[in-house]
Structure formats: C-alpha cells, structure tokens
Enzyme design. Structure first.
Site, PDB file in Angstrom:
ATOM      1  N   TYR A   3     175.906 113.543   2.515  1.00 62.48           N
ATOM      2  CA  TYR A   3     175.860 114.384   1.418  1.00 62.48           C
ATOM      3  C   TYR A   3     176.144 115.733   1.841  1.00 62.48           C
ATOM      4  O   TYR A   3     176.919 116.601   1.259  1.00 62.48           O
ATOM      5  CB  TYR A   3     174.346 114.319   0.590  1.00 62.48           C
ATOM      6  CG  TYR A   3     173.984 115.247  -0.151  1.00 62.48           C
ATOM      7  CD1 TYR A   3     174.741 115.537  -1.470  1.00 62.48           C
ATOM      8  CD2 TYR A   3     172.870 116.114   0.156  1.00 62.48           C
ATOM      9  CE1 TYR A   3     174.126 116.306  -2.357  1.00 62.48           C
ATOM     10  CE2 TYR A   3     172.689 117.312  -0.423  1.00 62.48           C
ATOM     11  CZ  TYR A   3     173.032 117.292  -1.902  1.00 62.48           C
ATOM     12  OH  TYR A   3     172.871 118.255  -2.640  1.00 62.48           O
ATOM     13  N   LYS A  36     179.185 118.855   1.276  1.00 57.71           N
ATOM     14  CA  LYS A  36     178.998 120.137   1.041  1.00 57.71           C
ATOM     15  C   LYS A  36     179.841 120.995   2.005  1.00 57.71           C
ATOM     16  O   LYS A  36     180.419 122.087   1.315  1.00 57.71           O
ATOM     17  CB  LYS A  36     177.359 120.485   0.829  1.00 57.71           C
ATOM     18  CG  LYS A  36     176.707 119.811  -0.216  1.00 57.71           C
ATOM     19  CD  LYS A  36     176.985 120.138  -1.494  1.00 57.71           C
ATOM     20  CE  LYS A  36     176.094 119.437  -2.645  1.00 57.71           C
ATOM     21  NZ  LYS A  36     176.888 119.713  -3.967  1.00 57.71           N
TER      22      LYS A  36
HETATM   23  N1  LIG Z   1     167.721 120.530  -6.537  1.00 55.53           N
HETATM   24  C1  LIG Z   1     167.927 121.131  -5.375  1.00 55.53           C
HETATM   25  O1  LIG Z   1     167.004 121.075  -4.754  1.00 55.53           O
HETATM   26  C2  LIG Z   1     169.224 121.066  -4.727  1.00 55.53           C
HETATM   27  C3  LIG Z   1     169.284 121.718  -3.500  1.00 55.53           C
HETATM   28  C4  LIG Z   1     170.282 121.910  -2.722  1.00 55.53           C
HETATM   29  C5  LIG Z   1     171.874 121.592  -3.451  1.00 55.53           C
HETATM   30  N2  LIG Z   1     171.553 121.253  -4.748  1.00 55.53           N
HETATM   31  C6  LIG Z   1     172.867 121.048  -5.519  1.00 55.53           C
HETATM   32  O2  LIG Z   1     172.867 121.698  -6.697  1.00 55.53           O
HETATM   33  C7  LIG Z   1     173.717 121.212  -7.624  1.00 55.53           C
HETATM   34  C8  LIG Z   1     172.519 120.503  -9.079  1.00 55.53           C
HETATM   35  O3  LIG Z   1     171.445 120.042  -8.479  1.00 55.53           O
HETATM   36  P1  LIG Z   1     170.614 119.388  -9.530  1.00 55.53           P
HETATM   37  O4  LIG Z   1     169.210 119.230  -8.767  1.00 55.53           O
HETATM   38  O5  LIG Z   1     170.534 120.147 -10.857  1.00 55.53           O
HETATM   39  O6  LIG Z   1     171.063 117.910  -9.611  1.00 55.53           O
HETATM   40  P2  LIG Z   1     170.937 116.572 -10.971  1.00 55.53           P
HETATM   41  O7  LIG Z   1     171.157 115.464 -10.336  1.00 55.53           O
HETATM   42  O8  LIG Z   1     169.640 117.070 -11.636  1.00 55.53           O
HETATM   43  O9  LIG Z   1     172.183 117.260 -11.829  1.00 55.53           O
HETATM   44  C9  LIG Z   1     173.445 117.075 -11.444  1.00 55.53           C
HETATM   45  C10 LIG Z   1     174.216 116.816 -12.673  1.00 55.53           C
HETATM   46  O10 LIG Z   1     175.515 116.463 -12.281  1.00 55.53           O
HETATM   47  C11 LIG Z   1     176.208 115.678 -13.437  1.00 55.53           C
HETATM   48  N3  LIG Z   1     177.331 114.826 -12.575  1.00 55.53           N
HETATM   49  C12 LIG Z   1     177.132 113.933 -11.687  1.00 55.53           C
HETATM   50  N4  LIG Z   1     178.330 113.306 -11.435  1.00 55.53           N
HETATM   51  C13 LIG Z   1     179.216 113.977 -12.162  1.00 55.53           C
HETATM   52  C14 LIG Z   1     180.685 113.584 -12.447  1.00 55.53           C
HETATM   53  N5  LIG Z   1     181.168 112.840 -11.964  1.00 55.53           N
HETATM   54  N6  LIG Z   1     181.189 114.397 -13.560  1.00 55.53           N
HETATM   55  C15 LIG Z   1     180.383 115.250 -14.217  1.00 55.53           C
HETATM   56  N7  LIG Z   1     178.876 115.390 -14.014  1.00 55.53           N
HETATM   57  C16 LIG Z   1     178.395 114.945 -13.120  1.00 55.53           C
HETATM   58  C17 LIG Z   1     174.840 114.794 -13.680  1.00 55.53           C
HETATM   59  O11 LIG Z   1     175.051 113.968 -14.894  1.00 55.53           O
HETATM   60  C18 LIG Z   1     173.842 115.763 -13.578  1.00 55.53           C
HETATM   61  O12 LIG Z   1     173.664 116.237 -14.799  1.00 55.53           O
HETATM   62  C19 LIG Z   1     174.088 119.770  -7.179  1.00 55.53           C
HETATM   63  O13 LIG Z   1     175.376 120.253  -6.530  1.00 55.53           O
HETATM   64  C20 LIG Z   1     173.108 119.583  -5.951  1.00 55.53           C
HETATM   65  O14 LIG Z   1     173.921 118.887  -4.805  1.00 55.53           O
HETATM   66  C21 LIG Z   1     170.324 121.002  -5.379  1.00 55.53           C
END
Ligand SMILES: NC(=O)c1ccc[n+]([C@@H]2O[C@H](COP(=O)([O-])OP(=O)(O)OC[C@H]3O[C@@H](n4cnc5c(N)ncnc54)[C@H](O)[C@@H]3O)[C@@H](O)[C@H]2O)c1
Length: 267
Positions: free
Chosen positions: A136, A140
């Site tokens: 993952y 990124k």
């Molecule tokens: N939550 C954290 O602590 C954290 C930390 C570092 C990075 N991130 C990054 O931030 C972003 C959002 O994280 P989050 O916690 O809200 O994740 P999440 O899983 O809650 O939300 C991700 C959203 O993306 C949508 N999605 C997934 N695949 C898809 C596709 N092929 N087409 C369209 N939509 C799609 C999902 O339906 C979901 O609603 C992500 O890129 C994640 O990698 C999150």
C-alpha cells in the site's frame, strides 16, 4: 467560490472534508458507494475512479481535485491495490490535465515512509527517499511520483499529503507520535488547496510532543499550522498494546528468516 471534486468522498476523510468544505466551496463528490448522508448543495457521481469517462464527467470545470479514493488497507494484496491505487491515481492526474483543473491534492500516506517509523527513526523528513513499509505504501509513492511527472510536464500544481494516523484519538504508542486530529487534517487540506506551489510532499501530523517527524519547514512551505497534540490522550494509551503489523517491531534483518516477507513475519 472555487469548485472542488472530492474522490472517495463517501469515506472517513471524505466525509470530514465534505462537512468542512460545505458553504466554502462548490463540492462535487465521486465514489463507488453512496454516502451515509448527502449535504446540501453537493453534486454526486458514482463510478470507479479508474474509469476515466466517469471521472471526466465529474471533473468538468473543477478548479481542484482532492484525490482520496483508494484501497486504504495497508495489508491489501496487489490484486486489490492495482485498480484503485495505481490505475485510479493515473486516471485522476490525466483527467485533471484534460479538464484543465489547476491543482490536485493527493492523499498519500505515512506508509510511504513507514520503514523509518517501524525502526522508530527520529527526525523523519518528507525530503528523505521514500521507504514504504508495505505494498500500500508503495502505491502511495507511485502516486507521489506520477504527480511530480504531471507537475513538471503539464504544469499541474500537485500537493501530496502523507497523512499520519488519522483518528478521533491516538490508539497506540506509535499513534502518539504520528497522530493527526480531524481538525488538523482539515487545516492541512485547506492549506493544500491554497498553496501556490508547483509540487510538494508533506508529512501531516498534529503538533505531537512525541513526534518522530521533522515537519517545521514542510509545514511552513505548505502554510499548515497544526494545533492539537496526541499527548493529551497519552494516559489512555497502553504503551504495550497491540500494534499495526507495519510497525510491530523494529526491522531486524537478523531476526527475519532468509527470503521471508518481513510483514508476514511481523503478523
Ligand atoms: N485514514 C487514515 O488514517 C489515512 C492515513 C493515511 C492516508 N490515508 C489515505 O486517505 C484516503 C482516504 O482515506 P479514508 O480513511 O477516508 O479511507 P476510506 O476507506 O474510509 O475511504 C475511501 C473511499 O474510497 C472509495 N473507493 C475505493 N475504491 C474506489 C474506486 N475504485 N473508485 C471510487 N471510489 C473508490 C471507497 O468507497 C471509500 O468511500 C485514502 O487514499 C487513504 O489511503 C488515510
């Protein structure tokens, strides 16, 4: 009022940002799934972020794209990551260029440099070479590199936020060092949407007393001033509690059987 497309808008961070942006920006939302609640004034498009046609319709006329859609599971295998995290990020940058969006804010992750955090290396800086702790995290780094390419070649403004551990409260010992509060995360995205920089990668955490990261210069460049500190929750965190597999113990080649995947060993 600028128009912003948020991909992955139904997710945790998407929901936080939609509430923060409501009334300040015109918000277009894209996701495969429907949100728990729609906010007034939002426009929704449903589809796969890797599908350029679906994305182009949603991105038409936007000023900026906040790209959140991803498989956000650090344990995800390649066959799950390839669509959303590789093809999806490519589609977002190419759509931004094609539709004339000015900027992309890419939700990168601390897993892009998580190898340093696994070792509890102090002073980690976003200018250091990436050191992903999992596949993952590799995706990124790919998103950051592709953003650099489109910034250089197409003049797109690209800001990559290596988001720390986002949660209401820090949950474990590492989180006390890399936590980002909801309010600070909103501050970081607001800063990213207004920075004039051509390209930047930023480690995003709250102002944590126990931080492992050196962020002062990066925060200044971004215009981000975090206000929260995980320390206020430290008494509630078990220092010996369960840890995420990526960060379970310092990398120790001598303790890793030859040829074994360190993540598999850590599990
Ligand atoms: N939550 C954290 O602590 C954290 C930390 C570092 C990075 N991130 C990054 O931030 C972003 C959002 O994280 P989050 O916690 O809200 O994740 P999440 O899983 O809650 O939300 C991700 C959203 O993306 C949508 N999605 C997934 N695949 C898809 C596709 N092929 N087409 C369209 N939509 C799609 C999902 O339906 C979901 O609603 C992500 O890129 C994640 O990698 C999150």
């Amino acid at each position: 009022m600028s128009t912003i497309l948020v991909t992955g808008a139904a997710g945790r961070i998407g929901t936080l940002l939609r509430h923060a942006f409501a009334g300040r920006h015109t918000v277009r939302c894209h996701d495969t799934v429907a949100p728990a609640h729609r906010l007034a004034g939002e426009e929704w498009t449903h589809g796969d972020v890797a599908d350029a046609d679906s994305l182009a319709a949603a991105a038409d006329g936007v000023d900026s794209i906040v790209h959140l859609a991803a498989d956000a599971d650090p344990k995800a295998p390649w066959d799950r990551l390839h669509g959303p995290n590789i093809a999806g990020v490519r589609a977002v940058y190419e759509t931004a260029v094609r539709t004339g969006a000015r900027s992309v804010v890419f939700a990168s992750s601390h897993h892009a440099s998580g190898g340093h955090d696994r070792d509890r290396t102090p002073g980690v800086d976003a200018t250091w070479p990436p050191r992903p702790c999992c596949r993952y995290g590799v995706t990124k780094v790919f998103g950051e590199a592709l953003g650099r390419h489109h910034a250089d070649v197409d003049g797109l403004s690209v800001t990559c936020l290596r988001i720390g551990d986002f949660a209401e409260r820090p949950a474990d010992e590492l989180s006390l060092r890399i936590w980002v509060s909801p309010d600070d995360l909103v501050r970081a995205f607001r800063a990213a949407l207004t920075t004039g920089q051509r390209y930047g990668v930023h480690l995003i955490s709250s102002a944590n007393t126990r931080s492992l990261w050196r962020t002062a210069d990066s925060n200044r460049q971004l215009g981000y001033a975090p206000r929260d500190d995980a320390e206020v929750y430290a008494a509630d965190v078990d220092p010996d509690g369960p840890r995420h597999p990526c960060f379970r113990r310092p990398a120790d080649p001598a303790a890793t059987p030859d040829g074994a995947d360190p993540l598999e060993v850590a599990r």
